[in-house]
Design an enzyme around this catalytic site. Structure first.
Site, PDB file in Angstrom:
ATOM      1  N   ASN A 191      -2.464  -7.636  -3.157  1.00  0.00           N
ATOM      2  CA  ASN A 191      -1.683  -7.063  -4.173  1.00  0.00           C
ATOM      3  C   ASN A 191      -2.658  -6.446  -5.301  1.00  0.00           C
ATOM      4  O   ASN A 191      -2.442  -6.301  -6.475  1.00  0.00           O
ATOM      5  CB  ASN A 191      -1.423  -8.565  -4.833  1.00  0.00           C
ATOM      6  CG  ASN A 191      -0.240  -9.192  -3.943  1.00  0.00           C
ATOM      7  OD1 ASN A 191       0.610  -8.710  -3.410  1.00  0.00           O
ATOM      8  ND2 ASN A 191      -0.710 -10.510  -4.151  1.00  0.00           N
ATOM      9  N   ARG A 192      -3.488  -5.603  -4.836  1.00  0.00           N
ATOM     10  CA  ARG A 192      -4.348  -4.906  -5.590  1.00  0.00           C
ATOM     11  C   ARG A 192      -5.238  -5.492  -6.695  1.00  0.00           C
ATOM     12  O   ARG A 192      -5.843  -5.012  -7.666  1.00  0.00           O
ATOM     13  CB  ARG A 192      -3.626  -3.880  -6.430  1.00  0.00           C
ATOM     14  CG  ARG A 192      -2.479  -2.808  -5.807  1.00  0.00           C
ATOM     15  CD  ARG A 192      -3.608  -2.099  -4.740  1.00  0.00           C
ATOM     16  NE  ARG A 192      -3.066  -0.971  -4.050  1.00  0.00           N
ATOM     17  CZ  ARG A 192      -2.701  -0.698  -2.640  1.00  0.00           C
ATOM     18  NH1 ARG A 192      -3.120  -1.861  -1.962  1.00  0.00           N
ATOM     19  NH2 ARG A 192      -2.058   0.197  -2.030  1.00  0.00           N
ATOM     20  N   LEU A 193      -5.524  -6.761  -6.228  1.00  0.00           N
ATOM     21  CA  LEU A 193      -6.284  -7.694  -7.162  1.00  0.00           C
ATOM     22  C   LEU A 193      -7.826  -7.665  -6.584  1.00  0.00           C
ATOM     23  O   LEU A 193      -8.379  -8.502  -5.631  1.00  0.00           O
ATOM     24  CB  LEU A 193      -6.030  -8.944  -6.967  1.00  0.00           C
ATOM     25  CG  LEU A 193      -4.629  -9.294  -7.861  1.00  0.00           C
ATOM     26  CD1 LEU A 193      -4.115 -10.817  -7.758  1.00  0.00           C
ATOM     27  CD2 LEU A 193      -4.725  -8.709  -9.281  1.00  0.00           C
TER      28      LEU A 193
END
Ligand SMILES: Cc1cc2nc3c(=O)[nH]c(=O)nc-3n(C[C@H](O)[C@H](O)[C@H](O)COP(=O)(O)O)c2cc1C
Length: 214
Positions: A191-193
């Site tokens: 999640n692009r985290l």
């Protein structure tokens, strides 16, 4: 340019980077990551982007090969009169970047660059195959060439000249060492985290570690 780039999309799931596993010493973490990159099927894990800039802030970027790393710094070799060499002569600040795609890791390094002692450059130069040694003499790196034939003729002349003796290192070619004051380790996340840990040098042995927003 009709290529659609919007569909290149990948989730990063290879690993996580936690403070506990990263530790306090960026050199140790770099060594761990570099070792893993070296066994991950990457053809040249020591290929790194090197950013330099003019004193008024115009940046330039190219790939060079890392040829040595220890707590003294990151070493690479090039032509001192190339564009990067001319930029480093007036602005020694530089940045390095490694992107190791199979392990979804990026490392950024920033610091100041100085020239290696001549004896170290001599030693590395003499360890190279003859063709590379002559290639260094043949190329006025980053200067405009009228055509490729000029370069090949220069190389052929050098081959004839050095058919029975070994060339000295050109004074315009040698090593640099980047002494870091900043490292950033990036591990791709879902999640692009992503995980990002930045280390800033406090003094000769201590580093201040911070987690950055992805
Ligand atoms: C994989 C790879 C490795 C390279 N390694 C070096 C190197 O170690 N030293 C070097 O001077 N140029 C190397 N180059 C060429 C540089 O990217 C660049 O073209 C050259 O150094 C001139 O850059 P400049 O005009 O900005 O000085 C490499 C290029 C690639 C793609």
């Amino acid at each position: 340019m009709g290529t659609d780039v919007t569909n290149f999309r990948k989730e990063y799931r290879f690993d996580r980077l936690s403070e506990a596993t990263a530790g306090a010493d960026p050199w140790q973490l770099f060594e761990q990551w570099f070792r893993l990159a070296g066994t991950s099927g990457i053809h040249e894990p020591n290929a790194m982007s090197l950013a330099t800039a003019t004193p008024d802030g115009r940046p330039s970027l190219r790939v060079v090969l890392l040829k040595g790393v220890d707590r003294g710094g990151f070493t690479f070799f090039t032509n001192y009169e190339s564009r990067k060499g001319r930029e480093l002569a007036v602005n020694p600040h530089a940045a390095l970047l490694f992107w190791w795609e199979p392990i979804e890791r990026q490392v950024r390094v920033e610091g100041v660059v100085d020239k290696l002692p001549a004896a170290d450059s001599d030693e590395y130069y003499q360890s190279r195959p003859l063709g590379s040694r002559l290639g260094a003499w043949a190329s006025e790196q980053s200067r405009v060439l009228p055509d490729r034939a000029v370069l090949e003729q220069r190389f052929a002349d050098l081959q004839a000249e050095y058919s029975e003796s070994s060339p000295e290192r050109p004074a315009f070619w040698g090593g640099y060492r980047l002494v870091p004051d900043l490292f950033e380790f990036w591990q791709g996340g879902v999640n692009r985290l992503h995980d990002r840990l930045r280390y800033r040098r406090q003094d000769d042995t201590r580093w201040h570690r911070e987690r950055l927003s992805p």
